[in-house]
Design a protein around this motif. Structure first.
Motif, PDB file in Angstrom:
ATOM      1  N   VAL A  77       0.814  -1.324  -0.161  1.00 51.79           N
ATOM      2  CA  VAL A  77      -0.120   0.110  -0.161  1.00 51.79           C
ATOM      3  C   VAL A  77       0.750   1.257  -0.065  1.00 51.79           C
ATOM      4  N   LEU A  78       1.910   1.270   0.595  1.00 49.17           N
ATOM      5  CA  LEU A  78       2.685   2.542   0.995  1.00 49.17           C
ATOM      6  C   LEU A  78       3.967   2.523   0.084  1.00 49.17           C
ATOM      7  N   GLY A  79       4.507   1.396  -0.610  1.00 46.95           N
ATOM      8  CA  GLY A  79       5.582   1.636  -1.157  1.00 46.95           C
ATOM      9  C   GLY A  79       5.789   2.546  -2.143  1.00 46.95           C
ATOM     10  N   GLU A  80       5.090   2.903  -2.821  1.00 44.23           N
ATOM     11  CA  GLU A  80       4.952   4.117  -3.631  1.00 44.23           C
ATOM     12  C   GLU A  80       5.042   5.554  -2.954  1.00 44.23           C
ATOM     13  N   PHE A  81       4.384   5.463  -1.902  1.00 45.52           N
ATOM     14  CA  PHE A  81       4.677   6.721  -1.018  1.00 45.52           C
ATOM     15  C   PHE A  81       6.156   6.906  -0.497  1.00 45.52           C
ATOM     16  N   TRP A  82       6.628   5.825   0.013  1.00 48.58           N
ATOM     17  CA  TRP A  82       7.988   5.684   0.647  1.00 48.58           C
ATOM     18  C   TRP A  82       9.126   5.988  -0.592  1.00 48.58           C
ATOM     19  N   GLU A  83       8.891   5.823  -1.775  1.00 51.68           N
ATOM     20  CA  GLU A  83       9.831   5.910  -2.783  1.00 51.68           C
ATOM     21  C   GLU A  83       9.636   7.477  -3.058  1.00 51.68           C
ATOM     22  N   ARG A  84       8.655   8.200  -3.042  1.00 55.07           N
ATOM     23  CA  ARG A  84       8.550   9.770  -3.374  1.00 55.07           C
ATOM     24  C   ARG A  84       9.299  10.527  -2.124  1.00 55.07           C
ATOM     25  N   THR A  85       9.133   9.806  -1.065  1.00 57.38           N
ATOM     26  CA  THR A  85       9.753  10.440   0.142  1.00 57.38           C
ATOM     27  C   THR A  85      11.004  10.270   0.483  1.00 57.38           C
ATOM     28  N   GLY A  86      11.774   9.276  -0.284  1.00 55.64           N
ATOM     29  CA  GLY A  86      13.253   8.893  -0.068  1.00 55.64           C
ATOM     30  C   GLY A  86      13.330   7.829   0.771  1.00 55.64           C
ATOM     31  N   GLY A  87      12.452   6.945   1.244  1.00 56.72           N
ATOM     32  CA  GLY A  87      12.749   5.903   2.191  1.00 56.72           C
ATOM     33  C   GLY A  87      11.690   5.820   3.178  1.00 56.72           C
ATOM     34  N   PHE A  88      11.579   4.586   3.799  1.00 54.96           N
ATOM     35  CA  PHE A  88      10.550   4.444   4.845  1.00 54.96           C
ATOM     36  C   PHE A  88      10.887   5.274   6.057  1.00 54.96           C
ATOM     37  N   ARG A  89       9.628   5.843   6.327  1.00 54.87           N
ATOM     38  CA  ARG A  89       9.514   6.665   7.757  1.00 54.87           C
ATOM     39  C   ARG A  89       8.361   6.491   8.078  1.00 54.87           C
ATOM     40  N   ALA A  90       8.187   5.776   9.371  1.00 53.39           N
ATOM     41  CA  ALA A  90       6.733   5.572   9.925  1.00 53.39           C
ATOM     42  C   ALA A  90       6.086   6.781  10.170  1.00 53.39           C
ATOM     43  N   VAL A  91       4.859   6.740   9.624  1.00 53.37           N
ATOM     44  CA  VAL A  91       3.708   7.933   9.889  1.00 53.37           C
ATOM     45  C   VAL A  91       2.680   7.384  10.639  1.00 53.37           C
ATOM     46  N   SER A  92       2.331   5.988  10.744  1.00 57.78           N
ATOM     47  CA  SER A  92       1.272   5.489  11.746  1.00 57.78           C
ATOM     48  C   SER A  92      -0.044   6.372  11.388  1.00 57.78           C
ATOM     49  N   THR A  93      -0.890   6.890  12.084  1.00 56.32           N
ATOM     50  CA  THR A  93      -2.312   7.333  11.961  1.00 56.32           C
ATOM     51  C   THR A  93      -1.999   9.170  11.871  1.00 56.32           C
ATOM     52  N   MET A  94      -0.836   9.653  11.505  1.00 58.73           N
ATOM     53  CA  MET A  94      -0.870  11.054  11.640  1.00 58.73           C
ATOM     54  C   MET A  94      -0.326  11.598  10.254  1.00 58.73           C
ATOM     55  N   LEU A  95      -0.374  10.888   9.254  1.00 57.73           N
ATOM     56  CA  LEU A  95       0.177  11.533   8.037  1.00 57.73           C
ATOM     57  C   LEU A  95       1.551  11.965   7.593  1.00 57.73           C
ATOM     58  N   ASN A  96       2.264  12.248   8.682  1.00 53.59           N
ATOM     59  CA  ASN A  96       3.575  12.857   8.622  1.00 53.59           C
ATOM     60  C   ASN A  96       4.667  12.296   9.525  1.00 53.59           C
ATOM     61  N   PRO A  97       5.673  11.797   9.184  1.00 51.30           N
ATOM     62  CA  PRO A  97       6.712  11.213  10.117  1.00 51.30           C
ATOM     63  C   PRO A  97       7.309  12.164  11.306  1.00 51.30           C
ATOM     64  N   ASN A  98       7.163  13.359  10.981  1.00 50.31           N
ATOM     65  CA  ASN A  98       7.542  14.351  12.026  1.00 50.31           C
ATOM     66  C   ASN A  98       6.409  14.565  13.021  1.00 50.31           C
ATOM     67  N   ASN A  99       5.258  14.628  12.629  1.00 51.74           N
ATOM     68  CA  ASN A  99       4.061  14.876  13.452  1.00 51.74           C
ATOM     69  C   ASN A  99       4.080  13.847  14.250  1.00 51.74           C
ATOM     70  N   PHE A 100       4.022  12.377  13.553  1.00 45.81           N
ATOM     71  CA  PHE A 100       3.966  11.262  14.469  1.00 45.81           C
ATOM     72  C   PHE A 100       5.074  11.200  15.507  1.00 45.81           C
ATOM     73  N   GLY A 101       6.247  11.393  15.109  1.00 42.40           N
ATOM     74  CA  GLY A 101       7.181  11.471  16.151  1.00 42.40           C
ATOM     75  C   GLY A 101       7.298  12.460  17.120  1.00 42.40           C
ATOM     76  N   VAL A 102       6.775  13.821  16.995  1.00 41.27           N
ATOM     77  CA  VAL A 102       6.401  14.752  17.944  1.00 41.27           C
ATOM     78  C   VAL A 102       5.608  14.216  19.053  1.00 41.27           C
ATOM     79  N   TYR A 103       4.375  13.651  18.242  1.00 42.48           N
ATOM     80  CA  TYR A 103       3.342  12.961  19.259  1.00 42.48           C
ATOM     81  C   TYR A 103       4.114  12.017  20.394  1.00 42.48           C
ATOM     82  N   LEU A 104       4.835  11.062  19.668  1.00 46.70           N
ATOM     83  CA  LEU A 104       5.366  10.078  20.503  1.00 46.70           C
ATOM     84  C   LEU A 104       6.307  10.535  21.668  1.00 46.70           C
ATOM     85  N   GLY A 105       7.156  11.430  21.233  1.00 43.46           N
ATOM     86  CA  GLY A 105       8.218  12.084  21.999  1.00 43.46           C
ATOM     87  C   GLY A 105       7.372  12.943  23.288  1.00 43.46           C
TER      88      GLY A 105
END
Length: 401
Positions: free
Chosen positions: A147-175
Motif C-alpha cells: 500500500v505504501l511502497g510508492e509513497f515511501w519512494e517519493r519521500t526518500g525511503g521508509f519513515r513511519a507515519v502511522s495514523t498521523m500523515l507525517n513522520p515528524n508529526n508522529f514523532g513529536v506526538y510520541l516524544g
C-alpha cells in the motif's frame, strides 16, 4: 442518579483525545498520505468543529467569561486578516492560523478547570493512544509495503507515519507521550518499561530528528526542574539508564537485521538546509514583513517552524498585539515556577518539549500535536493553580525531600 454535565463533557473530551491520535487511520489504510487543501475537505475540518464544540460546551457549563473574551479578541484579528487580504491573493493561511488558535484556546481553558484525578486521566489517555499508534507503525513497517511502497519512494525511503500523515508529526506526538511516561508514575515498574520500549521503538522508526532533540533537551530540563535549578545526579542517572536500556533493546533488533532505521535520522544536510532557510528569512526582513504574507512569497522559508510560520502568517503588525495581549494575561508566577518549585510536573516538561519542537516543526498547524500542546499548557497551569498539596504525590514520580 444525577447526571453532571461537566462530568459528561470530561468523558467526551477524554474519548476525543484518545480518538484524535487515530483520526487519520483511513488515510494510512488507503495510502493517501500526501493530501492537498482541497482533498477531503470535511475530513480535514471536522476535527476543529469538534474542538470548537468542546470549547462551546465548556463555556455553557462553566460560563467562564475570560474564555469568551479571548475568543472575541482572536476572532477580531481573524476578521482583520481577511480584510487585509489584497484582491487576487492566493490564499489566507494567516486566517487559518488564527482560526486554529481560536478553537484550540478553548481546550486550554477547559483543562485549566479540571481536578487532579482528571489531569491524571489526560496523561493516561495520551500514553495509551501513543501505544496504539506505535503498534500500528509496526504493521506499517512489516506489512503495508504493497500500500505504501510508492509513497515511501517519493519521500526518500521508509519513515513511519502511522495514523498521523507525517513522520515528524508522529514523532513529536510520541516524544510528548514519552515525556509524560518518564516524568510521571501513571504506569510503574515493568509496565512503564514495556510501554517505553513500544513507544521508543516507534519513535526511532519515524526518523524524526526534531522529536529526538526535543526529547533529549526535555529530559535534561526535566531533571533541572525537579532539582529546583540544580541537577541531581541520581535523578538524571535514572533517566539515562531508562533511555539507554530502551536504546539497547532497539539496537538488538537493528543489529539482528529485523529492523532497519530510516537513513534520514543521520542526514544532517537536510537539517542544515532548514536552518539556512530560517537565517534567510531573518536577514531579508523589510517593510513587507509588517503585513501578512498573503501571496505565500516567504512560505518556503518558514513552513517548518511554528514561530516563523505564525509571524509570517500574521505579519509583525498583527503578531505583536497578539503576543502583547497574552503577555498581559499570562500568569507570570506560573511561568517562573521552574525556578521556585522543586516538584517535577510532567505537563510542565511537556510544554517545554513542545516549545523546543516548534522551532523545527510546524506543530501549531499539525493535528493532533497542536491539540496536545494546548492541552498540556492547560494542564500545566491547572497544576500550578491547584497547588502542591493536590498535584504532588503519586501522579508525579519526581519528588524532592
Amino acid at each position: 442518579m444525577t447526571i453532571r454535565p461537566a462530568r459528561l463533557l470530561y468523558v467526551f473530551f477524554i474519548l476525543w483525545l484518545f480518538f484524535s491520535a487515530l483520526y487519520y487511520a483511513p488515510n494510512l489504510i488507503s495510502g493517501n498520505l500526501i493530501v492537498d487543501r482541497s482533498d477531503d475537505f470535511w475530513h480535514k475540518i471536522i476535527k476543529y468543529i469538534v474542538i470548537g464544540f468542546i470549547g462551546l460546551l465548556f463555556f455553557l457549563i462553566k460560563k467562564k467569561t475570560d474564555h469568551v473574551v479571548q475568543v472575541f479578541f482572536l476572532s477580531f484579528f481573524a476578521i482583520t486578516l481577511l480584510l487585509l487580504q489584497p484582491f487576487g491573493s492566493q490564499g489566507s493561511f494567516g486566517f487559518d492560523a488564527v482560526v486554529v488558535l481560536v478553537l484550540l484556546c478553548g481546550l486550554t481553558h477547559f483543562v485549566i478547570s479540571l481536578e487532579y484525578d482528571q489531569l491524571r486521566g489526560i496523561a493516561r489517555a495520551v500514553i495509551i493512544s501513543a501505544i496504539i499508534a506505535s503498534v500500528i507503525s509496526y504493521f506499517e513497517y512489516f506489512i503495508f509495503e504493497p500500500v505504501l511502497g510508492e509513497f515511501w519512494e517519493r519521500t526518500g525511503g521508509f519513515r513511519a507515519v502511522s495514523t498521523m500523515l507525517n513522520p515528524n508529526n508522529f514523532g513529536v506526538y510520541l516524544g510528548c507521550a514519552l515525556v509524560l511516561l518518564l516524568f510521571s508514575d501513571i504506569f510503574k515498574g515493568r509496565w512503564k518499561f514495556l510501554i517505553g520500549v513500544a513507544i521508543f521503538s516507534a519513535l526511532l522508526l519515524t526518523g524524526s530528528r526534531t522529536a529526538w532533540v526535543s526529547l533529549l533537551l526535555s529530559v535534561f530540563f526535566g531533571h533541572l526542574y525537579r532539582g529546583g535549578g540544580k541537577l541531581k545526579f541520581s535523578a538524571i542517572l535514572h533517566s539515562i539508564f531508562f533511555l539507554s536500556v530502551l536504546l539497547a533493546l532497539v539496537m538488538f533488533f537493528i543489529l539482528s537485521g529485523l529492523v532497519e532505521l530510516p537513513a534520514r535520522m543521520l542526514d544532517f544536510q537536510t537539517a542544515s538546509i532548514r536552518l539556512d532557510k530560517y537565517f534567510e528569512y531573518l536577514t531579508q526582513i523589510d517593510s513587507s514583513y509588517f503585513f501578512p504574507d498573503s501571496n505565500f512569497l516567504r512560505i518556503d522559508m518558514v513552513s517548518e517552524s511554528s514561530y516563523f510560520h505564525f509571524l509570517n502568517a500574521m505579519g509583525i503588525f498583527l503578531a505583536v498585539p497578539v503576543l502583547f495581549y497574552y503577555a498581559l494575561n499570562l500568569n507570570t508566577s506560573w511561568f517562573w515556577q521552574v525556578f521556585s518549585n522543586h516538584a517535577g510536573r510532567c505537563f510542565d516538561i511537556a510544554v517545554f518539549y513542545f516549545a523546543v519542537a516548534m522551532l523545527f516543526e510546524n506543530v501549531f498547524m499539525s493535528f493532533p500535536c497542536n491539540q496536545l500542546f494546548f492541552v498540556s499548557l492547560g494542564a500545566s497551569i491547572a497544576c500550578f493553580k491547584c497547588g502542591s498539596s493536590k498535584c504532588d504525590g503519586d501522579f508525579y514520580s519526581a519528588r524532592t525531600s
